[in-house]
Design an enzyme around this catalytic site. Structure first.
Site, PDB file in Angstrom:
ATOM      1  N   HIS A 423       0.824  -1.208   0.000  1.00  0.00           N
ATOM      2  CA  HIS A 423       0.000   0.000   0.000  1.00  0.00           C
ATOM      3  C   HIS A 423       0.857   1.255   0.000  1.00  0.00           C
ATOM      4  O   HIS A 423       0.631   2.191  -0.769  1.00  0.00           O
ATOM      5  CB  HIS A 423      -0.929   0.000   1.222  1.00  0.00           C
ATOM      6  CG  HIS A 423      -1.750   1.244   1.331  1.00  0.00           C
ATOM      7  ND1 HIS A 423      -1.327   2.354   2.041  1.00  0.00           N
ATOM      8  CD2 HIS A 423      -2.950   1.570   0.805  1.00  0.00           C
ATOM      9  CE1 HIS A 423      -2.246   3.294   1.945  1.00  0.00           C
ATOM     10  NE2 HIS A 423      -3.239   2.857   1.216  1.00  0.00           N
ATOM     11  N   CYS A 754      34.752   3.011 -24.414  1.00  0.00           N
ATOM     12  CA  CYS A 754      33.858   2.932 -23.255  1.00  0.00           C
ATOM     13  C   CYS A 754      34.460   3.590 -22.021  1.00  0.00           C
ATOM     14  O   CYS A 754      34.056   3.299 -20.903  1.00  0.00           O
ATOM     15  CB  CYS A 754      33.504   1.473 -22.954  1.00  0.00           C
ATOM     16  SG  CYS A 754      34.928   0.425 -22.598  1.00  0.00           S
TER      17      CYS A 754
END
Length: 797
Positions: A423, A754
Site C-alpha cells: 500500500h 567505453c
C-alpha cells in the site's frame, strides 16, 4: 431472471463484461470480463457473483437513508461537522439498515448456488467492495472500501455485505472522493462475493505487467508471501520479489526470470479458529522464511497470465493472485489497469545526483526515483496521525488506506515492512512522493525531528542519510534526440539502477561491468565456492553457507546470481548489443569478497598485476573463470539474451588471447557458435601495436581510455601529483586511438570507446567521431549531451 435472481440486483461473474462498470464497478466488471473472455486462455478466476449499484440504491431507499446521508455530508462541507464525525455517523446509519426482502433473498439464493457449484456446504467466500468510481483509469486508489475474508454462512455473508456498504464512507474514502471531485451521492457500491482460494494453506500476492518504478513495460513484477494476500497489499510483510522478461515467454526453450529476491515474510495470514476473528496472523516458520513462495514454473505461469490479461485489456495491469493449497493451482482474484507509470510522460526524465551526504542510517526498497529531505516524523499507529507535520518524512511500520490524508502531505515516506507492491509503495507513486519500504528498522534507528535525506535515486536500493545532502536535479528531455551514424551506447554496472534509463534511445550497452554484480549480489569469491574446503575462516564459511542455502551445489549460487544480475541489464535494450566485460577485479578487490583473502596474492601494484585475461587461464583462478563462463552461457542460452557480447579485459599478448579463447571454448563459449561474439578491450599499447593479430582473434575492440592513457603516458591515473598530465587528448594517446581505428577497420572489425572521457569532455567525443569511431559508450546522465555533440560533429563532416 437467471439462477433465481434479478439482473437488476445481482449478476454472476460469467454474465458480466468490462463495459458493466456502471452496474458493478471496475473490480467486479473486470472479474466478469476475465471469466467470460480469458478462461479458455488459461486464466483461472474463482467463481462468484456481484450485487449491482441498483441494489445499493435499493438498500438506501428501503431504509430512507438518502436524505440523512446528504444532510451529514452537507454539514461536513459547511464546516459544521468534522470528517471523523461525519464518517462515523454515516457508517453507523448504514450498518443499522434492513435488507430489502427481494435483495436479501437474492443474496441467500446466490450463496446457496455457489455452495452447490463448489460442492461445499457453507463455503468460505471473500466479500469485496467495488465502487462505481473505483479502479477507473483516473481513479486507482484501491482499498478505499473494505474487504472481508473467510466469510462463512448466510448470516455472516449478509453482515459482511452490510459492512461493505458502510465502508463506502470510511474517512479515507470520503477524503479520496473529495480530492478527486466525485459527488458522494453519485457513487454507488457493488459487492463482489467470490469463492475463497485456500491461499492460507499456500501463498498469494500482487503482480504488475510492468516495472512499477521505472515503467519499463517488458517485465512482469511479482510479489509473493505465505498465506492470504492482505499482508502483501497492506505492506505488513516484506515479500519475495520476482521479475520476468515478457517477450521471451513465447520461447519454451528459455527461462526468462530476471530476478528472484527472497523476502523476510515474518508473518502469514490464515483462517481464524472457531470463536476467533475470520482471519489471524501467525509467525512463519524458519523454513518458510528461507524459502521462495513460488517455484520457477509458477513464476513463469503467473507471468504468462499477466501477459494474457494485459494483451486482452490493451494496457498495463495491476493484479492480485493466489495459489490454492488444496488443488495447487494459481488464480487471479483481481485485475485493474495500472495508472501511474502507464500515464507517466515519456518526453522528459528527471535525474537526481547526490553530492556530499551524511551517515547512512537505513536502507530498503526505493519507490519513485526522487530525493527528498525533511525532519523525520515517527508515527507507530493511525490513531496518532494528527501528530504529523506537513513536509515531514513519514516514518512508520506500514500503512493502510487510513494513512492517505497525511501521506499526501509528506515529503517522503519510510516504512519498516512492505515490498514494491505494498500500500505504501502504490500510494506514494500515485502521489509522486518518494518512499523507501521494507527497511526493517527505520522506526528504531530514526527519531522524531531528525533531519534526514531520503534517496530513491541510486537504484532499487533506497537509502536514508543523516542530515541534508547536496542534491542536483537535471531535467532530461527525450522528445528531440538527434539521429547519429555513430552509435551512442551506455556504460552500466548496477542492474538495479539500469532500468530507470530504459527510455533513453541508446544503441545498446557498450560496457556492462560484471564486477558490480559479483560484489553486490553474489558477494562471494568464486574460489571460495569451488574450493570451499580451503576457506579457513569459520565466520566466512557460515556466511557462505547462509547465502548458498537451498542450492544443490554452491557453484550454482554464483552462476544463478551472476546470470540474473546481468540479465536485468541485457533485457532493457534487447535486441541491441550488450557488451559484458568479464571480471576485471584487481587482486586487492578480489580479496575483499567473502572468503577471498586466502586466494589472492599481495601485490605492490595491482593495477598492472594479476588481473584480466591473465587470471582466466591460470590454475590460480581457472575454476573461478569457469563459473563466469557458465553464467554467460545461462544468460545467453537459458534466459535467452543472445544479444550479449563477451569482452576480455587487459589481454596483454596474442598468446594470452589464444589461451583465454581456449579456456572459454572448454567452458562452452565458442566464438561464432550460437552467434557469440567476443571483443577485446584495447587498453594496453600492445593491443594497438599488435592490432592486426588481435583482430584475427576477436570480433571487435573497445578502447578503455583510462588505462590506455595511463599506460601510454606512464601516469598512475590515481596520482594527484600527476593529474595535470593525465589527458586522453595527449597527442600520443590520440595517435594510439586513431591507429587502432585504422587497423581494425582494415581488418573489418568495429571499434568502440567505453572510457569516462566522452562523458566528461564533449570535445573528446568530437575527436572520436572525426577519427571514425563506430560506437561511443557513456554514462546515462551524459548520454543526451554526448549524443548532441556527436550529431554536431557528424554535421561538420
Amino acid at each position: 431472471m437467471k439462477n433465481g435472481t434479478s439482473d437488476t440486483r445481482l449478476i454472476w461473474f460469467e454474465e458480466l463484461r468490462r463495459t458493466d462498470v456502471a452496474k458493478v464497478g471496475g473490480k467486479n466488471a473486470s472479474l466478469g470480463e476475465m471469466v467470460q473472455e480469458l478462461g479458455q486462455k488459461g486464466i483461472r478466476v474463482p467463481p462468484g457473483f456481484a450485487t449491482t449499484a441498483d441494489a445499493y440504491r435499493e438498500f438506501l431507499a428501503e431504509n430512507d437513508f438518502g436524505a440523512s446521508l446528504k444532510d451529514a455530508l452537507d454539514k461536513m462541507a459547511d464546516g459544521r461537522a468534522s470528517l471523523s464525525e461525519t464518517g462515523t455517523s454515516i457508517r453507523t446509519t448504514l450498518a443499522s439498515g434492513q435488507w430489502p426482502a427481494a435483495l436479501e433473498a437474492d443474496i441467500r439464493s446466490a450463496y446457496r448456488e455457489l455452495a452447490k457449484r463448489s460442492g461445499r456446504n457453507d463455503p468460505a467466500v471473500a466479500v469485496r467492495s467495488s465502487a462505481t468510481a473505483e479502479d477507473l483509469p483516473d481513479a486507482s486508489f484501491a482499498g478505499q472500501q473494505e474487504t472481508f475474508l473467510n466469510v462463512v454462512g448466510e448470516e455472516a455473508l449478509l453482515s459482511a455485505c452490510r459492512r461493505c456498504y458502510a465502508s463506502l464512507f470510511t474517512d479515507r474514502a470520503i477524503t479520496y472522493r473529495n480530492l478527486r471531485g466525485y459527488d458522494h451521492m453519485e457513487v454507488a457500491l457493488s459487492i463482489g462475493v467470490q469463492l475463497m482460494v485456500r491461499s492460507d494453506l499456500a501463498g498469494s500476492g500482487v503482480m504488475f505487467s510492468l516495472d512499477t518504478e521505472s515503467g519499463f513495460d517488458n517485465v512482469v513484477l511479482i510479489n509473493a508471501a505465505w498465506g492470504l494476500g492482505e499482508n502483501v497489499v497492506q505492506g505488513a510483510v516484506s515479500p519475495d520479489e520476482y521479475q520476468v522478461y515478457k517477450p521471451f515467454l513465447d520461447r519454451p526453450e528459455t527461462t526468462p526470470i530476471l530476478h528472484k529476491g527472497l523476502g523476510a515474510k515474518a508473518i502469514k495470514m490464515i483462517y481464524g479458529r472457531e470463536g476467533e476473528p475470520a482471519t489471524r496472523n501467525v509467525p512463519t516458520s524458519k523454513a518458510e522464511r528461507e524459502s521462495f513462495v513460488l517455484s520457477d514454473a509458477e513464476i513463469l505461469e503467473l507471468a504468462q497470465m499477466a501477459r494474457v490479461i494485459e494483451d486482452h485489456y490493451g494496457c498495463p495491469m495491476d493484479m492480485e493472485w493466489a495459489r490454492d493449497g488444496e488443488d495447487g493451482k494459481l488464480y487471479i482474484v483481481q485485475a485493474r489497469p495500472e495508472t501511474v507509470q502507464s500515464r507517466a510522460g515519456a518526453g522528459a526524465m528527471k535525474s537526481y545526483t547526490l553530492g556530499h551526504r551524511g551517515k547512512l542510517l537505513a536502507t530498503g526498497l526505493s519507490v519513485g526515483g526522487a530525493v527528498a529531505t525533511g525532519e523525520a516524523c515517527i508515527i507507530e499507529s493511525a490513531e496518532h496521525i494528527d501528530r504529523f507535520v506537513d513536509g515531514a518524512v513519514l516514518v512508520t511500520s506500514n500503512t493502510d488506506p487510513d494513512w492517505v490524508p497525511i501521506m499526501k502531505r509528506a515529503s517522503a515516506i519510510v516504512t519498516d515492512h512492505g515490498g514494491r507492491t505494498s500500500h505504501a509503495a502504490i500510494i506514494s507513486r500515485e502521489l509522486g512522493v518518494p518512499a523507501i519500504v521494507g527497511t526493517g528498522n527505520a522506526t528504531h534507528v530514526l527519531h522524531d525531528h531528525q533531519m534526514v535525506t531520503v534517496s530513491c535515486a541510486e537504484g532499487e536500493d533506497g537509502a536514508i542519510y543523516e542530515g541534508k545532502a547536496e542534491v542536483t536535479v537535471e531535467e532530461l528531455h527525450l522528445d528531440a534526440v538527434p539521429h547519429t551514424r555513430t552509435k551512442v551506447m551506455l556504460n552500466l554496472a548496477n542492474p538495479a539502477a539500469a532500468m530507470r534509463w530504459w527510455r533513453l534511445p541508446a544503441d545498446g550497452v557498450g560496457l556492462a561491468r560484471m564486477e558490480f554484480v559479483v560484489s553486490n549480489e553474489v558477494k562471494v569469491h568464486p574460489l571460495a565456492l569451488t574450493r570451499y574446503d580451503q576457506v579457513k575462516s569459520t565466520e566466512d564459511r557460515k556466511a557462505i553457507d547462509a547465502l548458498t542455502r537451498g542450492y544443490a551445489e554452491r557453484e550454482d549460487y554464483f552462476v544463478e546470481k551472476l546470470a540474473m544480475g546481468l540479465s536485468r541489464i541485457a533485457a532493457i535494450w534487447y535486441p541491441n548489443p550488450v557488451i559484458i566485460r568479464m571480471s576485471d577485479f584487481k587482486t586487492n578487490e578480489y580479496a575483499d569478497l567473502l572468503g577471498g583473502r586466502g586466494f589472492e596474492p599481495a601485490e605492490e601494484n595491482p593495477m598492472i598485476g594479476f588481473r584480466g585475461a591473465s587470471r582466466y587461464y591460470s590454475e590460480a583462478y581457472r575454476d573461478g573463470f569457469a563459473l563466469e563462463c557458465r553464467a554467460i552461457r545461462r544468460l545467453r542460452e537459458e534466459i535467452g539474451f543472445d544479444n550479449v557480447i563477451v569482452m576480455i579485459p587487459f589481454c596483454r599478448t596474442l598468446g594470452e588471447a589464444d589461451d583465454v579463447l581456449d579456456v572459454m571454448r572448454d567452458n562452452g563459449l565458442r566464438r561464432g557458435e550460437n552467434g557469440l561474439q567476443v571483443y577485446v578491450m584495447a587498453e594496453i599499447p600492445s593491443n594497438v601495436i599488435s592490432a592486426e593479430g588481435f583482430a584475427e582473434r576477436f570480433d571487435g575492440f573497445s578502447i578503455g581510455s583510462n588505462d590506455l592513457t595511463q599506460l601510454t603516458l606512464g601516469i598512475d591515473r590515481d596520482s594527484e601529483a600527476l593529474a595535470p598530465l593525465f589527458s586522453e587528448r595527449d597527442p600520443a594517446v590520440v595517435w594510439m586511438i586513431e591507429t587502432l581505428i585504422t587497423k581494425a577497420h582494415a581488418a573489418g572489425r568495429k571499434v568502440g570507446l567505453c572510457g569516462q572521457a566522452p562523458s566528461n569532455d564533449p570535445g573528446f567525443a568530437e575527436l572520436l567521431v572525426k577519427a571514425g569511431i563506430d560506437t561511443i559508450s557513456v554514462t546515462p546522465d551524459s548520454f543526451l549531451a554526448v549524443k548532441a555533440t556527436v550529431a554536431k560533429a557528424e554535421a561538420k563532416g
